[in-house]
Scaffold this active site. Structure first.
Site, PDB file in Angstrom:
ATOM      1  N   ASN A   1     -10.015  -0.278   1.476  1.00  8.79           N
ATOM      2  CA  ASN A   1      -8.563  -0.187   1.249  1.00  8.79           C
ATOM      3  C   ASN A   1      -8.282  -0.556  -0.206  1.00  8.79           C
ATOM      4  O   ASN A   1      -8.479  -1.705  -0.603  1.00  8.79           O
ATOM      5  CB  ASN A   1      -7.845  -1.144   2.205  1.00  8.79           C
ATOM      6  CG  ASN A   1      -6.333  -1.090   2.053  1.00  8.79           C
ATOM      7  OD1 ASN A   1      -5.809  -0.529   1.081  1.00  8.79           O
ATOM      8  ND2 ASN A   1      -5.634  -1.678   2.991  1.00  8.79           N
TER       9      ASN A   1
ATOM     10  N   HIS B   1      -2.858   6.924   3.795  1.00  5.34           N
ATOM     11  CA  HIS B   1      -3.349   5.731   3.106  1.00  5.34           C
ATOM     12  C   HIS B   1      -4.626   5.262   3.801  1.00  5.34           C
ATOM     13  O   HIS B   1      -4.677   5.186   5.027  1.00  5.34           O
ATOM     14  CB  HIS B   1      -2.279   4.634   3.140  1.00  5.34           C
ATOM     15  CG  HIS B   1      -2.824   3.286   2.829  1.00  5.34           C
ATOM     16  ND1 HIS B   1      -3.474   3.014   1.641  1.00  5.34           N
ATOM     17  CD2 HIS B   1      -2.855   2.134   3.549  1.00  5.34           C
ATOM     18  CE1 HIS B   1      -3.860   1.745   1.653  1.00  5.34           C
ATOM     19  NE2 HIS B   1      -3.503   1.202   2.791  1.00  5.34           N
TER      20      HIS B   1
ATOM     21  N   CYS C   1       0.812  -1.215   0.000  1.00  7.57           N
ATOM     22  CA  CYS C   1       0.000   0.000   0.000  1.00  7.57           C
ATOM     23  C   CYS C   1       0.847   1.268   0.000  1.00  7.57           C
ATOM     24  O   CYS C   1       0.322   2.369  -0.108  1.00  7.57           O
ATOM     25  CB  CYS C   1      -0.947  -0.015   1.190  1.00  7.57           C
ATOM     26  SG  CYS C   1      -2.107  -1.389   1.115  1.00  7.57           S
TER      27      CYS C   1
END
Lengths: 81, 322
Positions: free
Chosen positions: B274, B244, B117
């Site tokens: 996500n 994030h 990520c």
């Protein structure tokens, strides 16, 4: 209950005040698995007391959690002095 | 008079995003998983995620986001493509050359990078390198993932977390004092913790949520402090924190540790889950289009992901074409 612990539980973890009973379980107070990690991190950052997730999880009641934090704090302060 | 060739900063000039059209609600997940809407929302802040069907690929999402970013930049071409993903359509060859060719960019340098990520921030550092090394005067960076493919279908703890999406950004050669110039990029990794988030193949994701939470908070908090110090700002200068989007509980904890007020924290995890390497450019693109992010604001980006990897970078948001 230790005022700093109460502040963390209510203001940081946002546990509902009406569910915070000394003889109640952590689950009844609104703890979930992430809240245990959050509490461990906050105790380290705010109070300088190292309490592991598994130690917190073993506290059967809020009162036991309060005592655990007092004991860990005393032990760690004694070790440092 | 400055020679444009002397300018070695990388400056944002375009942003774009793409999401699959299919939206999966918590209620829909609850029909096939042993979970509840309340359980998912209270632990993650997620209510919806977008998921690709069999008719759409990682490369399709990447092309869509890139076309939008190139249009905003007013650019018909760039001189390099960096594509960050952990979920390519195939293990070989890389997606970036194929995506570049679909964009009419056959011939430019094009690479994939995998940093979980944090991939988009690693991509930013790579793009800055392409520009400062004079490999390219303009670089397209794409963050794209189909993280919905990673959990086992019946894993109630991980399926609700992930969605699919893409975000893209165009960087041009410019000067450090330009709005949109990428500040010092702080990056890190810790392979000793690789088992905290791992998937041997799609459908096999294993994640140790509590430990991930602890590391995510520690790493993002310290990376943010380093990035802000490296550019000579203080945390109070930050107008927009762009973390994030993995879990609302992690982002709010990080913001509190950094003492950045909630009103300055951008988020979309409730609507997209996500989305991995897409998360930051997707959030930037959406926030720029709905004015939560405005020209002149000082922005701090931070990410954390499998690897472990983490990073943070500062920039001043530029005026972009709408």
């Amino acid at each position: 209950m230790n005022g700093e612990l109460e502040s963390i539980l209510l203001n940081d973890l946002k546990l509902p005040a009406d569910r915070l009973a000394m003889d109640g379980s952590l689950h009844e107070a609104g703890f979930d698995s992430l809240a245990i990690v959050e509490l461990s991190l906050l105790l380290g950052d705010r109070l300088g007391i190292d309490v592991s997730d598994s130690d917190i999880r073993e506290a059967a009641t809020i009162e036991q959690l309060d005592r655990l934090i007092q004991r860990k704090g005393d032990e760690q302060r004694a070790r440092r002095s | 008079m400055h020679n444009p060739g002397d300018a070695t900063a990388a400056v944002i000039c375009g942003i774009g995003a793409a999401l699959p059209s299919r939206v999966v609600s918590n209620a829909e997940l609850c029909t096939r998983l042993d979970t509840t809407d309340e359980w998912i929302r209270s632990r993650t802040g997620i209510s919806f995620r977008h998921v690709t069907g069999a008719d759409s690929s990682t490369e399709d999402l990447a092309v869509q986001a890139a076309e939008q970013a190139l249009a905003v930049a007013g650019a018909t071409s760039v001189e390099a493509v960096v594509l960050a993903t952990t979920t390519p359509d195939r293990c070989c060859p890389a997606a970036a050359p194929a995506v570049a060719s679909r964009l009419g960019l056959t011939g430019v340098p094009a690479i994939d990078l995998a940093a979980g990520c944090t991939g988009f921030l690693y991509g930013l550092a790579t793009a800055v390198g392409f520009i400062s090394s004079r490999t390219a005067n303009a670089v397209l960076i794409i963050g794209v993932d189909r993280l919905s493919t990673l959990p086992a279908r019946d894993d109630r703890t991980t399926v609700p977390l992930f969605g699919d999406g893409a975000g893209a950004m165009v960087l041009r050669r410019g000067r450090l004092e330009d709005d949109g110039a990428i500040g010092p990029v702080v990056l890190g990794s810790d392979g000793t913790q690789a088992e905290l988030i791992q998937a041997a193949h799609p459908g096999s994701l294993q994640m140790q949520g509590a430990e991930v939470f602890r590391h995510a908070v520690d790493r993002m908090t310290s990376a943010c402090a380093q990035a802000v110090a490296a550019v000579g700002w203080c945390m109070n200068d930050i107008d927009r924190l762009v973390p994030h989007q993995a879990n609302a509980r992690i982002t709010s904890f990080v913001a509190r540790q950094l003492e950045v007020p909630d009103s300055r924290v951008l988020g979309n995890v409730d609507l997209v889950g996500n989305t991995g390497a897409a998360s930051i450019p997707l959030l930037l693109a959406q926030s720029a289009s709905d004015d939560r992010l405005q020209a002149g604001q000082r922005v701090l980006l931070t990410a954390f992901g499998a690897g472990l990897t983490w990073g943070a970078v500062t920039l001043t948001w530029p005026e972009l074409a709408s």
